[in-house]
Design a protein around this motif. Structure first.
Motif, PDB file in Angstrom:
ATOM      1  N   LEU A 139      18.291 -12.772  88.903  1.00  0.00           N
ATOM      2  CA  LEU A 139      18.591 -13.285  87.546  1.00  0.00           C
ATOM      3  C   LEU A 139      20.052 -13.180  86.814  1.00  0.00           C
ATOM      4  N   GLY A 140      20.469 -12.072  87.375  1.00  0.00           N
ATOM      5  CA  GLY A 140      21.841 -11.497  86.787  1.00  0.00           C
ATOM      6  C   GLY A 140      22.694 -12.590  87.405  1.00  0.00           C
ATOM      7  N   ALA A 141      22.777 -12.890  88.807  1.00  0.00           N
ATOM      8  CA  ALA A 141      23.670 -13.756  89.366  1.00  0.00           C
ATOM      9  C   ALA A 141      23.625 -15.084  88.525  1.00  0.00           C
ATOM     10  N   ILE A 142      22.498 -15.428  88.733  1.00  0.00           N
ATOM     11  CA  ILE A 142      22.069 -16.986  87.969  1.00  0.00           C
ATOM     12  C   ILE A 142      22.773 -17.081  86.617  1.00  0.00           C
ATOM     13  N   LEU A 143      22.569 -15.980  85.560  1.00  0.00           N
ATOM     14  CA  LEU A 143      23.224 -15.923  84.352  1.00  0.00           C
ATOM     15  C   LEU A 143      24.881 -15.735  84.398  1.00  0.00           C
TER      16      LEU A 143
ATOM     17  N   VAL B  51      26.806 -16.953  86.934  1.00  0.00           N
ATOM     18  CA  VAL B  51      27.446 -18.286  87.241  1.00  0.00           C
ATOM     19  C   VAL B  51      27.458 -19.230  85.960  1.00  0.00           C
ATOM     20  N   ILE B  52      26.354 -19.092  85.152  1.00  0.00           N
ATOM     21  CA  ILE B  52      26.440 -20.058  84.044  1.00  0.00           C
ATOM     22  C   ILE B  52      27.364 -19.487  83.110  1.00  0.00           C
ATOM     23  N   CYS B  53      27.466 -18.416  82.716  1.00  0.00           N
ATOM     24  CA  CYS B  53      28.425 -17.650  81.749  1.00  0.00           C
ATOM     25  C   CYS B  53      30.054 -17.875  82.083  1.00  0.00           C
ATOM     26  N   VAL B  54      30.193 -17.617  83.610  1.00  0.00           N
ATOM     27  CA  VAL B  54      31.341 -17.811  83.943  1.00  0.00           C
ATOM     28  C   VAL B  54      31.838 -19.533  84.017  1.00  0.00           C
ATOM     29  N   GLY B  55      30.947 -20.239  83.998  1.00  0.00           N
ATOM     30  CA  GLY B  55      30.975 -21.675  84.003  1.00  0.00           C
ATOM     31  C   GLY B  55      31.521 -22.036  82.426  1.00  0.00           C
ATOM     32  N   VAL B  56      30.785 -21.533  81.594  1.00  0.00           N
ATOM     33  CA  VAL B  56      30.979 -21.760  80.235  1.00  0.00           C
ATOM     34  C   VAL B  56      32.242 -21.304  79.809  1.00  0.00           C
TER      35      VAL B  56
END
Length: 112
Positions: free
Chosen positions: A31-35, A37-42
């Protein structure tokens, strides 16, 4: 306190959820990896607005994810490890939220 027992027996209590009591910690990494990736993209999308704030946010998010992974493999199994990992996870979300608010605020001010 629950009727007929103490509060440590209450399965609905937030501190008694399996993710914070019996998990191996692998779910926090996924879940940390998914979050992350999303945060880095934003944050990467917001770099043009204010590069300093966005890059600081990116570095902090990356460091918190690394801390989450390090905690998984260096801290002994149990509640303490899971709380540290959950805290790192929450930190990733909080840092991103703070950076997005700052970036959107500075962008809004520049439009006025």
């Amino acid at each position: 306190m629950t009727p007929g027992g103490n509060e440590t027996d209450d399965p609905t209590r937030v501190r008694n959820q399996p993710a914070l009591t019996t998990s191996s910690g692998s779910i926090w990494i996924v879940l940390g990896a998914i979050l992350t990736v999303i945060c880095v993209g934003v944050l990467l999308a917001l770099v043009p607005l204010n590069p300093a704030v966005a890059w600081i946010g990116l570095v902090l998010v990356a460091l918190l994810f690394v801390a989450l992974v390090v905690a998984r493999f260096t801290t002994s199994a149990g509640r303490r490890r899971l709380v540290v990992m959950a805290s790192c996870f929450a930190g990733i979300a909080a840092v991103t939220l703070i950076c997005v608010v700052i970036l959107s605020g500075t962008a809004w001010e520049s439009l006025r």
